[in-house]
Design a protein around this motif. Structure first.
Motif, mmCIF file in Angstrom:
data_model
loop_
_atom_site.group_PDB
_atom_site.id
_atom_site.type_symbol
_atom_site.label_atom_id
_atom_site.label_comp_id
_atom_site.label_asym_id
_atom_site.label_seq_id
_atom_site.Cartn_x
_atom_site.Cartn_y
_atom_site.Cartn_z
ATOM 1 N N HIS A 719 -1.645 -6.424 -14.972
ATOM 2 C CA HIS A 719 -1.338 -5.539 -13.858
ATOM 3 C C HIS A 719 -0.532 -6.269 -12.792
ATOM 4 N N ALA A 720 0.159 -5.499 -11.975
ATOM 5 C CA ALA A 720 0.818 -5.978 -10.772
ATOM 6 C C ALA A 720 0.871 -4.825 -9.787
ATOM 7 N N ALA A 721 1.004 -5.131 -8.516
ATOM 8 C CA ALA A 721 1.114 -4.081 -7.506
ATOM 9 C C ALA A 721 2.547 -3.589 -7.434
ATOM 10 N N GLU A 722 2.701 -2.282 -7.314
ATOM 11 C CA GLU A 722 4.016 -1.671 -7.108
ATOM 12 C C GLU A 722 3.998 -0.974 -5.753
ATOM 13 N N VAL A 723 4.945 -1.329 -4.888
ATOM 14 C CA VAL A 723 5.001 -0.814 -3.526
ATOM 15 C C VAL A 723 6.319 -0.086 -3.341
ATOM 16 N N VAL A 724 6.233 1.196 -3.021
ATOM 17 C CA VAL A 724 7.429 2.018 -2.840
ATOM 18 C C VAL A 724 8.066 1.690 -1.493
ATOM 19 N N GLY A 725 9.360 1.958 -1.374
ATOM 20 C CA GLY A 725 10.094 1.641 -0.156
ATOM 21 C C GLY A 725 9.422 2.162 1.094
ATOM 22 N N GLY A 726 9.301 1.294 2.093
ATOM 23 C CA GLY A 726 8.674 1.648 3.351
ATOM 24 C C GLY A 726 7.177 1.468 3.371
ATOM 25 N N ALA A 727 6.559 1.156 2.246
ATOM 26 C CA ALA A 727 5.107 1.015 2.169
ATOM 27 C C ALA A 727 4.717 -0.457 2.197
ATOM 28 N N SER A 728 3.403 -0.692 2.333
ATOM 29 C CA SER A 728 2.887 -2.061 2.333
ATOM 30 C C SER A 728 1.425 -2.044 1.937
ATOM 31 N N ILE A 729 0.942 -3.190 1.479
ATOM 32 C CA ILE A 729 -0.480 -3.397 1.218
ATOM 33 C C ILE A 729 -0.889 -4.695 1.890
ATOM 34 N N SER A 730 -2.143 -4.755 2.337
ATOM 35 C CA SER A 730 -2.603 -5.919 3.093
ATOM 36 C C SER A 730 -4.015 -6.300 2.692
ATOM 37 N N THR A 731 -4.321 -7.580 2.828
ATOM 38 C CA THR A 731 -5.685 -8.070 2.650
ATOM 39 C C THR A 731 -5.928 -9.191 3.649
ATOM 40 N N GLU A 732 -7.168 -9.295 4.118
ATOM 41 C CA GLU A 732 -7.501 -10.318 5.099
ATOM 42 C C GLU A 732 -8.144 -11.517 4.421
ATOM 43 N N ILE A 733 -7.649 -12.689 4.780
ATOM 44 C CA ILE A 733 -8.278 -13.935 4.339
ATOM 45 C C ILE A 733 -9.179 -14.403 5.469
ATOM 46 N N ARG A 734 -10.448 -14.518 5.201
ATOM 47 C CA ARG A 734 -11.405 -14.934 6.216
ATOM 48 C C ARG A 734 -11.918 -16.347 5.921
ATOM 49 N N GLY A 735 -12.449 -16.955 6.932
ATOM 50 C CA GLY A 735 -13.058 -18.271 6.755
ATOM 51 C C GLY A 735 -12.061 -19.403 6.675
ATOM 52 N N LEU A 736 -10.850 -19.208 7.244
ATOM 53 C CA LEU A 736 -9.913 -20.322 7.337
ATOM 54 C C LEU A 736 -10.432 -21.338 8.348
ATOM 55 N N ARG A 737 -10.014 -22.572 8.193
ATOM 56 C CA ARG A 737 -10.452 -23.617 9.122
ATOM 57 C C ARG A 737 -9.426 -23.750 10.253
ATOM 58 N N PRO A 738 -9.870 -23.881 11.484
ATOM 59 C CA PRO A 738 -8.927 -24.079 12.589
ATOM 60 C C PRO A 738 -8.123 -25.370 12.416
ATOM 61 N N ASP A 739 -6.927 -25.356 12.992
ATOM 62 C CA ASP A 739 -6.060 -26.545 12.991
ATOM 63 C C ASP A 739 -5.823 -27.070 11.574
ATOM 64 N N THR A 740 -5.598 -26.159 10.645
ATOM 65 C CA THR A 740 -5.389 -26.522 9.244
ATOM 66 C C THR A 740 -4.156 -25.787 8.721
ATOM 67 N N THR A 741 -3.404 -26.451 7.880
ATOM 68 C CA THR A 741 -2.184 -25.872 7.333
ATOM 69 C C THR A 741 -2.457 -25.285 5.951
ATOM 70 N N TYR A 742 -1.963 -24.066 5.735
ATOM 71 C CA TYR A 742 -2.145 -23.354 4.476
ATOM 72 C C TYR A 742 -0.793 -22.863 3.954
#
Length: 820
Positions: A719-742
């Motif tokens: 599978h893969a996500a298909e996004v039609v023009g003008g649309a978007s999908i989002s997800t939140e990444i939680r539990g990142l560490r402060p002052d850290t590069t990702y």
């Protein structure tokens, strides 16, 4: 079209002087997650003890010459044994897309070896089965490739040997059936080639018999599809013993009613394209000067058994990166309509990761240095400007390069190669660049013995990270300089290396750019990562490819052939499906895991065998107390599965992973027996739930506009996500560490001119960093950001900024770079 990657940083808007400072919104603090996987840094190029010098210069205002990527960005897939596995080749198509391939040639279409199209019934009648052929051809079309079909060889129903001349009546009926089948599916206008290398062991008939076969086949193809193109004689060498090419040219000259739309021949054991010009001369002498010439296989060193480090294994080998870079440049100046590199993926000695075979990708799916050259060429513009060159090796173009520009943008690229065994210190001077009023971003990538060279990571073992640290050509320099119409710099071309320098206008400030190595995903369960497997029961037959350790050896595809196949793990067999069998992997240490992949054992031409119907995936710190991670309940309704089956879950810190099946799958060809069987088991820390959309939906993602998880065009899994023009999908990444590069990465693909695939990461205080592309190829994009002292979350957004055509996204990953 050259593809530019644009990074946009959006900060909090400025507030007017008469307005009060806004009160910062309190941030939600999330408990830190376990450590994310670490980005793999490529090694540095090691200089040679000696070096030569060269000078290059070019004028951007030079009109130049047209450059057509469609002429050179093609490949011919060999008829290797793993092609019997219906997913082995097709799962690599996204990699070929990322390298820019456009047309792919397939052979062994009609003999029994791969596809079994021609079926002789008990009463002697002939029927046709296209199911296995469709499993290769339809995904190829779905992924955007144009096929060239080599109509070869003779099926067993017609003769004992596949190399024997077939009876023409039965043969042409089979040809008509194949062409008609794809015409009925809506596909016409393809290229069809009659046979393959009739000047060698693949043809035991006379050349007159070949000419008769060609005439009958060509007429049949045209009778079914008038828009099709047909050609031959596909000889291994233009001047091979017996002069099959010359005899064929004489035949078509004296038989003008026989259809022919192109002449084909191969080009091996050479570092030039003299074969093309010699062919053009013969065709002109025969009165066919306008007949297109296709080189349907090419490579310098046709041997495939010289051992690791040979073939196309490294940048310096006889068919390696520097050779290919030079040869592609020369091909673009030849009169060939198209050339097809042999071969996109190796597979002769498929049990070895590098084995001296030809290819752009190894049998287990790692890109070779030669594949990086194709990707560099895929980014070039449509105009080629020659460089003024002086110095060692430039007179023979062993050390050389050219400037590429685009009629659609101001982007430019200089591509260099060095086929000599020593470094070359060069100076490069460019003038009349279109950057007099805008700052210019200059990015340099390199292929050397260490960089852009997966052999340096794996050699005789299968690297467990995809891509491995040095597999893809890394960015070795990235800076923005002040607006200027000239450029001068000193550049080192590594021994047997290739260097790409891209130029693009930018509104960024000057200075070195924040960069990060390409993110990858590591199989934590693999032997190469320190994993060890055990099982409730196991069929231990190493000489036949069976054993519990084969489930974690990195060989993800079963090649089920007699005497030396690659298979995997199988439990003992049972008379009923209701039985309990399990496989357990010790990862060697307690590590974070958030997804598990099960690669099915695949018998010859079938989807899977022995894949569990009901099972539970569990994890443990000590091997005693277990926590549930994922369930398989009536999986796939007990039908065979195809390709990697991936299961995402909330991150857990475990040392042991077990998959316990309680309802077993049917064993193919066993007369009603059942077992638990796998080709490979993988455990990963991807960093984002359902980043590959293998739930079959957008679980874990929110959407704005029209978006879905689709199963037609994907990069990995099903599978893969298909996004039609003008649309978007989002997800939140939680539990990142402060002052850290990702680093957040995703594979993207714009499906049409009116699509723009964008990957953006937004942080509550620091703003948004994004990258986007309109490339119709699969492309790996990634952005790097550093959390502020109070930021522990980020929003990942996959968007399609334009109006009409969809964009596709797959395999989203989050990796940790370093603490500040």
């Amino acid at each position: 079209m050259a593809v530019g990657i644009t990074f946009a940083i959006t900060l909090t808007a400025c507030v007017g002087p008469s307005e009060p400072e806004p009160t910062p919104t309190p941030l939600i603090q999330y408990d830190p997650q376990p450590d994310f996987a670490t980005v793999l840094d490529p090694t540095a190029t090691v200089p040679t003890d000696t070096a030569t010098t060269a000078r290059f210069a070019a004028d951007y205002a030079d009109k130049g010459a047209p450059f057509d990527r469609a002429q050179i960005m093609n490949a011919s897939q060999g008829g290797y044994a793993p092609m019997n596995n219906p997913r082995w080749f097709t799962d690599k198509l996204p990699q070929f897309s990322q390298m820019g391939l456009q047309q792919i040639r397939l052979d062994h279409i009609l003999n029994d070896y791969l596809y079994g199209v021609v079926v002789e019934q008990a009463d002697g009648s002939i029927t046709y089965d296209f199911s296995r052929l469709d499993q290769t051809v339809v995904p190829l079309l779905d992924q955007g490739f144009q096929p060239l079909i080599a109509l070869s060889y003779t099926p067993t129903a017609f003769a004992k040997s596949p190399w024997s001349p077939p009876p023409l009546q039965e043969w042409t009926a089979a040809v008509a059936a194949v062409v008609s089948h794809y015409k009925e599916l809506g596909f016409t206008g393809w290229d069809w080639e009659v046979w393959n290398e009739p000047d060698g062991s693949h043809w035991t008939g006379t050349f007159d018999e070949y000419n008769a076969l060609y005439a009958a086949t060509a007429s049949t193809v045209k009778s079914v599809d008038q828009t099709a193109r047909v050609g031959g004689a596909a000889a291994a060498y233009l001047t091979s013993e017996g002069n099959v090419s010359g005899q064929f040219i004489d035949f078509i000259a004296t038989n003008p009613t026989v259809p022919i739309d192109f002449f084909s021949v191969h080009n091996y054991s050479t570092n030039n394209w003299n074969t093309v010009e010699a062919t053009a001369k013969l065709l002109a002498e025969a009165g066919r000067p306008d007949l297109p010439i296709l080189i349907t296989e090419w490579g310098n060193h046709p041997r495939m058994e010289d051992g690791p480090g040979s073939g196309s294994d490294t940048n310096a080998s006889s068919t390696g990166a520097s050779y290919i870079a030079r040869q592609l440049y020369l091909a673009g100046q030849s009169s060939a309509e198209k050339v097809f590199y042999f071969t996109p993926t190796e597979g002769l000695r498929f049990a070895m990761p590098y084995n001296g075979d030809l290819g752009l990708v190894t049998a287990d799916g790692h890109r070779k240095s030669s594949g990086n050259v194709f990707e560099m060429y895929s980014r070039l513009g449509d105009v080629r400007v020659e460089l003024d060159a002086t110095g060692a090796g430039t007179d023979t173009q062993d050390v050389y390069g050219f400037l590429s520009k685009s009629t659609a943008s101001t982007d430019a690229t200089v591509l260099f190669w060095n086929t000599t065994p020593t470094d070359v210190r060069t100076t490069l001077d460019l003038e009349n660049l279109p950057y007099a009023k805008e700052n210019v971003r200059i990015v340099q990538r390199a292929i050397s013995a260490q960089q852009g060279n997966g052999y340096s990571d794996g050699s005789t073992s299968i690297a467990s990270s995809y891509p491995s640290a040095n597999e893809n050509a890394p960015v070795v320099a990235d800076a923005v300089v002040k607006a200027s119409s000239t450029y001068a710099d000193e550049i080192t071309l590594p021994a047997n290396g290739v260097v790409e320098i891209t130029f693009s206008a930018t509104d960024r400030g000057t200075g070195a750019q924040l960069g990060a190595s390409e993110p990858s995903v590591t199989n934590l369960a693999a032997t190469a990562s320190g994993g060890f497997a055990s099982a409730s029961t196991s069929r231990e037959e190493p000489t036949n490819g069976w054993g519990v350790l084969a489930a974690i050896d990195g060989r993800r595809y079963a090649v089920d052939i007699p005497n030396g196949g690659v298979r995997g793990w199988s439990s003992q067999t049972h008379q009923t499906a209701t039985a309990t069998e399990s496989i357990t992997v010790d990862l060697g240490a307690v590590v974070p895991v958030d997804s598990v992949s099960l690669w099915p054992y695949t018998t010859r031409g079938t989807a899977s065998s022995g894949f569990p119907v009901d099972a539970q995936i569990r994890g443990s710190v000590d091997g005693t107390e277990w926590i549930p991670l994922a369930d398989l309940n009536s999986y796939s309704a007990a039908a065979p599965v195809s390709g990697e089956q991936s299961f995402s879950f909330e991150v857990a810190e475990v040392r042991f992973i077990t998959v316990e099946a309680t309802t077993l799958g049917a064993v193919t060809g066993s007369n009603g027996q059942f077992a638990f069987q796998l080709a490979e088991l993988g455990a990963y820390r991807a960093g984002v739930f359902n980043g590959g959309f293998e739930t079959g939906d957008l679980s874990g993602w929110s959407s704005e506009g029209t978006a879905e998880a689709q199963s037609t065009v994907f990069r990995r899994g099903n599978h893969a996500a298909e996004v039609v023009g003008g649309a978007s999908i989002s997800t939140e990444i939680r539990g990142l560490r402060p002052d850290t590069t990702y680093t957040v990465g995703a594979y993207t693909r714009a499906n049409g001119a009116d699509a723009r695939a964008t990957l953006a990461v937004g942080l509550p205080r620091s703003g948004t960093v994004a990258t986007s592309t309109s490339s119709a190829q699969w492309e790996h994009q990634w952005v790097t950001f550093t959390t502020a002292g109070d930021e522990t979350s980020a929003l990942v957004t996959l968007a399609n900024a334009d109006d009409a055509d969809p964009a596709r996204f797959d395999d989203v990953t989050v990796m940790q770079v370093a603490a500040r």
